[in-house]
Design a protein around this motif. Structure first.
Motif, PDB file in Angstrom:
ATOM      1  N   ALA A 123      10.461 -14.432  34.922  1.00 45.41           N
ATOM      2  CA  ALA A 123      10.587 -13.941  33.538  1.00 45.41           C
ATOM      3  C   ALA A 123       9.502 -12.901  33.261  1.00 45.41           C
ATOM      4  O   ALA A 123       9.786 -11.828  32.706  1.00 45.41           O
ATOM      5  N   ASP A 124       8.290 -13.198  33.671  1.00 43.13           N
ATOM      6  CA  ASP A 124       7.186 -12.254  33.422  1.00 43.13           C
ATOM      7  C   ASP A 124       7.405 -10.950  34.198  1.00 43.13           C
ATOM      8  O   ASP A 124       7.135  -9.862  33.676  1.00 43.13           O
ATOM      9  N   ASP A 125       7.894 -11.071  35.431  1.00 47.50           N
ATOM     10  CA  ASP A 125       8.147  -9.868  36.242  1.00 47.50           C
ATOM     11  C   ASP A 125       9.217  -8.991  35.584  1.00 47.50           C
ATOM     12  O   ASP A 125       9.074  -7.769  35.510  1.00 47.50           O
ATOM     13  N   LEU A 126      10.298  -9.652  35.103  1.00 50.62           N
ATOM     14  CA  LEU A 126      11.380  -8.877  34.473  1.00 50.62           C
ATOM     15  C   LEU A 126      10.923  -8.263  33.152  1.00 50.62           C
ATOM     16  O   LEU A 126      11.290  -7.126  32.833  1.00 50.62           O
ATOM     17  N   LEU A 127      10.103  -9.004  32.411  1.00 48.10           N
ATOM     18  CA  LEU A 127       9.581  -8.439  31.152  1.00 48.10           C
ATOM     19  C   LEU A 127       8.766  -7.191  31.458  1.00 48.10           C
ATOM     20  O   LEU A 127       8.854  -6.178  30.758  1.00 48.10           O
ATOM     21  N   GLU A 128       7.984  -7.265  32.526  1.00 55.18           N
ATOM     22  CA  GLU A 128       7.158  -6.112  32.896  1.00 55.18           C
ATOM     23  C   GLU A 128       8.035  -4.964  33.392  1.00 55.18           C
ATOM     24  O   GLU A 128       7.847  -3.815  33.004  1.00 55.18           O
ATOM     25  N   ARG A 129       9.032  -5.322  34.218  1.00 53.08           N
ATOM     26  CA  ARG A 129       9.907  -4.288  34.792  1.00 53.08           C
ATOM     27  C   ARG A 129      10.647  -3.520  33.698  1.00 53.08           C
ATOM     28  O   ARG A 129      10.870  -2.326  33.806  1.00 53.08           O
ATOM     29  N   PHE A 130      10.998  -4.241  32.620  1.00 51.33           N
ATOM     30  CA  PHE A 130      11.753  -3.610  31.536  1.00 51.33           C
ATOM     31  C   PHE A 130      10.865  -3.243  30.337  1.00 51.33           C
ATOM     32  O   PHE A 130      11.370  -2.985  29.246  1.00 51.33           O
ATOM     33  N   ASP A 131       9.553  -3.249  30.587  1.00 52.83           N
ATOM     34  CA  ASP A 131       8.604  -2.809  29.571  1.00 52.83           C
ATOM     35  C   ASP A 131       8.730  -3.613  28.265  1.00 52.83           C
ATOM     36  O   ASP A 131       8.708  -3.055  27.166  1.00 52.83           O
ATOM     37  N   LEU A 132       8.835  -4.932  28.434  1.00 50.63           N
ATOM     38  CA  LEU A 132       8.987  -5.804  27.257  1.00 50.63           C
ATOM     39  C   LEU A 132       7.834  -6.810  27.128  1.00 50.63           C
ATOM     40  O   LEU A 132       7.861  -7.673  26.254  1.00 50.63           O
ATOM     41  N   THR A 133       6.837  -6.692  28.001  1.00 53.08           N
ATOM     42  CA  THR A 133       5.750  -7.683  28.021  1.00 53.08           C
ATOM     43  C   THR A 133       5.059  -7.804  26.667  1.00 53.08           C
ATOM     44  O   THR A 133       4.762  -8.908  26.215  1.00 53.08           O
ATOM     45  N   SER A 134       4.848  -6.685  26.006  1.00 52.20           N
ATOM     46  CA  SER A 134       4.126  -6.733  24.723  1.00 52.20           C
ATOM     47  C   SER A 134       4.959  -7.416  23.631  1.00 52.20           C
ATOM     48  O   SER A 134       4.432  -7.788  22.587  1.00 52.20           O
ATOM     49  N   LYS A 135       6.263  -7.595  23.875  1.00 51.16           N
ATOM     50  CA  LYS A 135       7.141  -8.215  22.874  1.00 51.16           C
ATOM     51  C   LYS A 135       7.483  -9.659  23.231  1.00 51.16           C
ATOM     52  O   LYS A 135       8.307 -10.288  22.571  1.00 51.16           O
ATOM     53  N   ALA A 136       6.852 -10.184  24.297  1.00 52.18           N
ATOM     54  CA  ALA A 136       7.257 -11.479  24.862  1.00 52.18           C
ATOM     55  C   ALA A 136       7.284 -12.610  23.848  1.00 52.18           C
ATOM     56  O   ALA A 136       8.109 -13.520  23.947  1.00 52.18           O
ATOM     57  N   ARG A 137       6.395 -12.589  22.865  1.00 59.26           N
ATOM     58  CA  ARG A 137       6.314 -13.704  21.905  1.00 59.26           C
ATOM     59  C   ARG A 137       7.107 -13.448  20.627  1.00 59.26           C
ATOM     60  O   ARG A 137       7.039 -14.238  19.695  1.00 59.26           O
ATOM     61  N   GLN A 138       7.804 -12.324  20.567  1.00 59.21           N
ATOM     62  CA  GLN A 138       8.580 -12.012  19.360  1.00 59.21           C
ATOM     63  C   GLN A 138      10.031 -12.465  19.519  1.00 59.21           C
ATOM     64  O   GLN A 138      10.497 -12.682  20.630  1.00 59.21           O
ATOM     65  N   THR A 139      10.734 -12.569  18.397  1.00 59.82           N
ATOM     66  CA  THR A 139      12.168 -12.868  18.494  1.00 59.82           C
ATOM     67  C   THR A 139      12.923 -11.548  18.686  1.00 59.82           C
ATOM     68  O   THR A 139      12.406 -10.478  18.360  1.00 59.82           O
ATOM     69  N   TYR A 140      14.141 -11.647  19.183  1.00 61.75           N
ATOM     70  CA  TYR A 140      14.872 -10.420  19.553  1.00 61.75           C
ATOM     71  C   TYR A 140      15.194  -9.544  18.344  1.00 61.75           C
ATOM     72  O   TYR A 140      15.409  -8.342  18.479  1.00 61.75           O
ATOM     73  N   THR A 141      15.221 -10.158  17.158  1.00 58.49           N
ATOM     74  CA  THR A 141      15.593  -9.383  15.963  1.00 58.49           C
ATOM     75  C   THR A 141      14.588  -8.256  15.685  1.00 58.49           C
ATOM     76  O   THR A 141      14.906  -7.321  14.963  1.00 58.49           O
ATOM     77  N   ARG A 142      13.391  -8.365  16.276  1.00 57.42           N
ATOM     78  CA  ARG A 142      12.374  -7.343  16.029  1.00 57.42           C
ATOM     79  C   ARG A 142      12.377  -6.244  17.093  1.00 57.42           C
ATOM     80  O   ARG A 142      11.524  -5.367  17.086  1.00 57.42           O
ATOM     81  N   LEU A 143      13.333  -6.307  18.017  1.00 57.77           N
ATOM     82  CA  LEU A 143      13.395  -5.288  19.075  1.00 57.77           C
ATOM     83  C   LEU A 143      14.281  -4.115  18.648  1.00 57.77           C
ATOM     84  O   LEU A 143      15.217  -4.280  17.860  1.00 57.77           O
ATOM     85  N   SER A 144      13.999  -2.962  19.219  1.00 60.04           N
ATOM     86  CA  SER A 144      14.862  -1.798  18.982  1.00 60.04           C
ATOM     87  C   SER A 144      16.151  -1.976  19.799  1.00 60.04           C
ATOM     88  O   SER A 144      16.228  -2.847  20.679  1.00 60.04           O
TER      89      SER A 144
END
Lengths: 245, 253
Positions: A123-144
């Motif tokens: 999960a951490d590797d994929l978050l990093e690969r897709f540049d989402l690490t800084s959003k890891a603790r947020q809910t998806y509703t706050r994503l672009s």
């Protein structure tokens, strides 16, 4: 000869229309074979039967007749083994609103029977690969929109599927992200993952797919290698000629 | 059997419950406190005893059942319906999870919620009315059966519903009235003979009465038949929930 990634044999899917109570044939006897490691495009106008075919492959639609096998596993009789092989990135966002981004990935793996340190690492590797690490603790509703698209792909990859099905993976994303996603998909294919793509961006299919099937009114009207299908024309011309009703 | 998948569903439901704590935990606690003060301590002080126990002590098991029923049905129905409505349930449907694993996950989560709420209210009862169950085995058994029944009903109505309003229909027109006339606040012995006979056909009466045995050691109806009725209803509801999920009813087109 190894088992194909997908073998669809005379697939028929009929719906009963809730209002008219009449029958509607969404998929009308499709047969096709997608080889392991192939990048396969499934194109067609809206309502042609692409999403229904995908839903039948992943188990979201019940098959009226015919059969589907994934790497030799029948999706009805051997459904557990079949489903373990496939990851779906749907067109609509269907994330769990009560989980944060990292947990969306970890729980997705959990449904496939996976857990532990290896899952958290992936999960951490994929978050990093897709540049989402800084959003890891947020809910998806706050994503672009672009981030949600990347999260959809990351979630589909959590259980390391041999077959990845992408339903409009670049719908609504900017050009830069689209090119980035194309690159990622090429890397996945190079690593041996079979990819099935549906898209309305014909240049995307032309760019990525080894073979393309064009569906119209629930039937395959063309199926060939991309270069052979296009010839010296553009995919758009071929598409419009085959699907103009 | 995909045990990890099943556990993941349970964990997901627990996370959901605690992320909406103002909906799941505080309402039963505050409602119970209000009932205890208004009916138990206030009006109850004017009632000498019911079946040999103080009115406040008589009230606690009824209040536990009221909240267990309300919360297990409400949470499993809204979670299942919301999953359908938002399509998030598709994550489970495309995974190697059987109907047994899916339904079990939701029912086990309902059981955890039921025991959590029951324990909270039991503590409230102990603090304010100095009342505790005398038969913990029966206490656990009745909560288990009732939670299985209403979690399963929640799944069934979460599947049948076309909008949130439909889920509330069962609560408003069936569950709440039957619980209120099922012996939550008064003994069946207080009713006129005809109504007393009719009450025997109210399944909520058997749940509350069987549960009251765990506190008072006696009830208005024989314990064995009441337990059998609750167990039969729980088994039937669970079977229907399993059948509907396995058939893909409103889940797989």
């Amino acid at each position: 000869m190894s088992e194909p990634a997908i073998r669809i044999d005379r697939l028929v899917k009929r719906y009963v229309d809730a209002q008219s109570r009449g029958e509607f044939v969404a998929v009308d006897g499709i047969s096709l074979r997608v080889e392991a490691g192939e990048f396969f495009g499934l194109l067609g106008p809206n309502g042609a039967g692409k999403t229904t075919t995908i839903n039948a492959i992943v188990g979201l639609a019940q098959i009226t007749s015919g059969s589907i096998a994934l790497f030799g596993h029948d999706v009805v009789r051997d459904w557990r083994a079949a489903r373990a092989t496939v990851g779906l990135a749907p067109q609509e966002y269907n994330f769990d609103r009560y989980l944060n981004i990292r947990d969306i990935l970890i729980f997705a793996a959990g449904y496939y029977g996976l857990r532990g340190a290896a899952v958290r690492r992936r999960a951490d590797d994929l978050l990093e690969r897709f540049d989402l690490t800084s959003k890891a603790r947020q809910t998806y509703t706050r994503l672009s929109g672009g981030m949600k698209r990347r999260l959809t792909l990351a979630r589909a990859l959590m259980h390391e599927p041999r077959l990845l099905i992408l339903d409009e993976p670049t719908a609504g994303v900017d050009v830069e992200l689209r090119i980035e996603l194309w690159q990622f998909l090429r890397e996945l294919k190079a690593a041996g993952t079979t990819i099935v793509l549906t898209t309305h961006y014909l240049e995307e299919a032309e760019e990525l797919c080894d073979r393309i099937a064009i569906i119209e009114a629930g039937r395959i009207v063309a199926l060939d290698r991309t270069s052979a299908l296009i010839g010296n024309r553009s995919l758009q011309d071929v598409f419009l000629e085959l699907t103009r009703r | 059997m995909n045990w990890i998948g099943l556990q993941t569903i349970v964990k997901r439901e627990v996370v959901r419950s605690f992320s909406i704590i103002n909906q799941v935990v505080w309402p039963p606690v505050i409602t119970t406190l209000l009932y205890i003060f208004v009916f138990g301590v206030g009006l109850g002080s004017q009632i000498k005893s019911i079946d040999g126990v103080s009115y406040a002590t008589f009230l606690i098991p009824g209040l536990i059942m009221l909240q267990v029923i309300d919360q297990t049905y409400g949470e499993s129905s809204s979670s299942f319906f919301q999953g359908r409505f938002m399509n998030s349930i598709q994550e489970m449907l495309i995974a190697p999870l059987s109907a047994v694993e899916m339904v079990s996950g939701f029912v086990v989560a309902g059981l955890l919620r039921a025991f959590f709420i029951a324990v909270l209210i039991t503590i409230i009862g102990f603090i304010f009315v100095h009342s505790l169950p005398g038969n913990w085995g029966l206490y656990l058994l009745v909560i288990f059966l009732v939670a299985v029944l209403f979690s399963s009903l929640g799944i069934i109505f979460g599947l049948l519903a076309e909008k949130f309003d439909h889920i509330a229909t069962l609560t408003t027109f069936v569950i709440t009235p039957l619980v209120f006339v099922g012996g939550t606040f008064t003994s069946n012995a207080f009713l006129p003979p005809l109504l007393r006979e009719i009450a025997q056909f109210n399944p909520m009466f058997h749940m509350i009465d069987a549960f009251r045995y765990s506190y008072a050691g006696h009830g208005d109806a024989p314990l064995g038949p009441s337990l059998l009725i609750v167990a039969a209803l729980a088994a039937a509801a669970l079977a229907v929930a399993l059948r509907m999920t396995a058939s893909g009813y409103k889940l797989r087109v």
